[in-house]
Design a protein around this motif. Sequence first.
Motif, PDB file in Angstrom:
ATOM      1  N   ALA A  49       0.837  -1.190   0.000  1.00 43.67           N
ATOM      2  CA  ALA A  49       0.000   0.000   0.000  1.00 43.67           C
ATOM      3  C   ALA A  49       0.874   1.242   0.000  1.00 43.67           C
ATOM      4  O   ALA A  49       1.966   1.240   0.572  1.00 43.67           O
ATOM      5  N   ARG A  50       0.354   2.286  -0.636  1.00 42.27           N
ATOM      6  CA  ARG A  50       1.042   3.570  -0.675  1.00 42.27           C
ATOM      7  C   ARG A  50       0.023   4.675  -0.449  1.00 42.27           C
ATOM      8  O   ARG A  50      -1.131   4.584  -0.874  1.00 42.27           O
ATOM      9  N   ARG A  56      -3.796  10.528  -1.993  1.00 41.66           N
ATOM     10  CA  ARG A  56      -4.145   9.433  -2.915  1.00 41.66           C
ATOM     11  C   ARG A  56      -3.529   8.135  -2.421  1.00 41.66           C
ATOM     12  O   ARG A  56      -2.368   8.101  -2.028  1.00 41.66           O
ATOM     13  N   LYS A  57      -4.325   7.087  -2.479  1.00 39.03           N
ATOM     14  CA  LYS A  57      -3.904   5.783  -1.984  1.00 39.03           C
ATOM     15  C   LYS A  57      -3.859   4.756  -3.119  1.00 39.03           C
ATOM     16  O   LYS A  57      -4.621   4.848  -4.081  1.00 39.03           O
ATOM     17  N   SER A  58      -2.996   3.778  -2.963  1.00 40.02           N
ATOM     18  CA  SER A  58      -2.956   2.662  -3.906  1.00 40.02           C
ATOM     19  C   SER A  58      -2.646   1.389  -3.134  1.00 40.02           C
ATOM     20  O   SER A  58      -1.992   1.424  -2.090  1.00 40.02           O
ATOM     21  N   TYR A  59      -3.149   0.271  -3.678  1.00 34.48           N
ATOM     22  CA  TYR A  59      -2.987  -1.020  -3.028  1.00 34.48           C
ATOM     23  C   TYR A  59      -2.641  -2.081  -4.064  1.00 34.48           C
ATOM     24  O   TYR A  59      -3.087  -2.008  -5.217  1.00 34.48           O
ATOM     25  N   THR A  60      -1.905  -3.088  -3.634  1.00 37.14           N
ATOM     26  CA  THR A  60      -1.731  -4.233  -4.502  1.00 37.14           C
ATOM     27  C   THR A  60      -3.052  -5.001  -4.557  1.00 37.14           C
ATOM     28  O   THR A  60      -3.850  -4.956  -3.603  1.00 37.14           O
ATOM     29  N   ASP A  61      -3.295  -5.671  -5.660  1.00 37.48           N
ATOM     30  CA  ASP A  61      -4.610  -6.282  -5.899  1.00 37.48           C
ATOM     31  C   ASP A  61      -5.024  -7.245  -4.785  1.00 37.48           C
ATOM     32  O   ASP A  61      -6.207  -7.310  -4.410  1.00 37.48           O
ATOM     33  N   ARG A  64      -6.501  -5.209  -1.744  1.00 38.97           N
ATOM     34  CA  ARG A  64      -7.484  -4.131  -1.947  1.00 38.97           C
ATOM     35  C   ARG A  64      -8.842  -4.575  -1.407  1.00 38.97           C
ATOM     36  O   ARG A  64      -9.309  -5.680  -1.664  1.00 38.97           O
TER      37      ARG A  64
END
Length: 115
Positions: A49-50, A56-61, A64
């Motif tokens: 995760a970032r 803004r956030k992002s996740y590995t699949d 999520r």
Amino acid sequence: QVQLVESGGGAVQTGGSLRLSCAGSGTRFIFHAMGWDRQIPGKERESVARIILGGRKSYTDSVRGRFTISRDNTKNTADLELNDLKPEDTGVYYCYARIGTSDFWGQGTQITVSS
């Protein structure tokens, strides 16, 4: 010198929850990005995760919908809420931070999920 210290790892059963926390120190700058990586046995370290300064956030699949990252920009801290944990989530979780083009990682904290 930038330091990242993780806390909150441990052992849980499948379906359980944990909360990881990371505290950064050693800089007067706000980390542009913070996040969490993990090292699962037998696999390469991966970004989980970032979250960037703007939120803004992002996740590995694979995480999520189960994991949630958050941060406090004023304190250079970040948390990771881990829900519905699975045995395949077992591994060492590392806090991550970036200032400019420099990346930093903590020492890691172990999470073990039993079936």
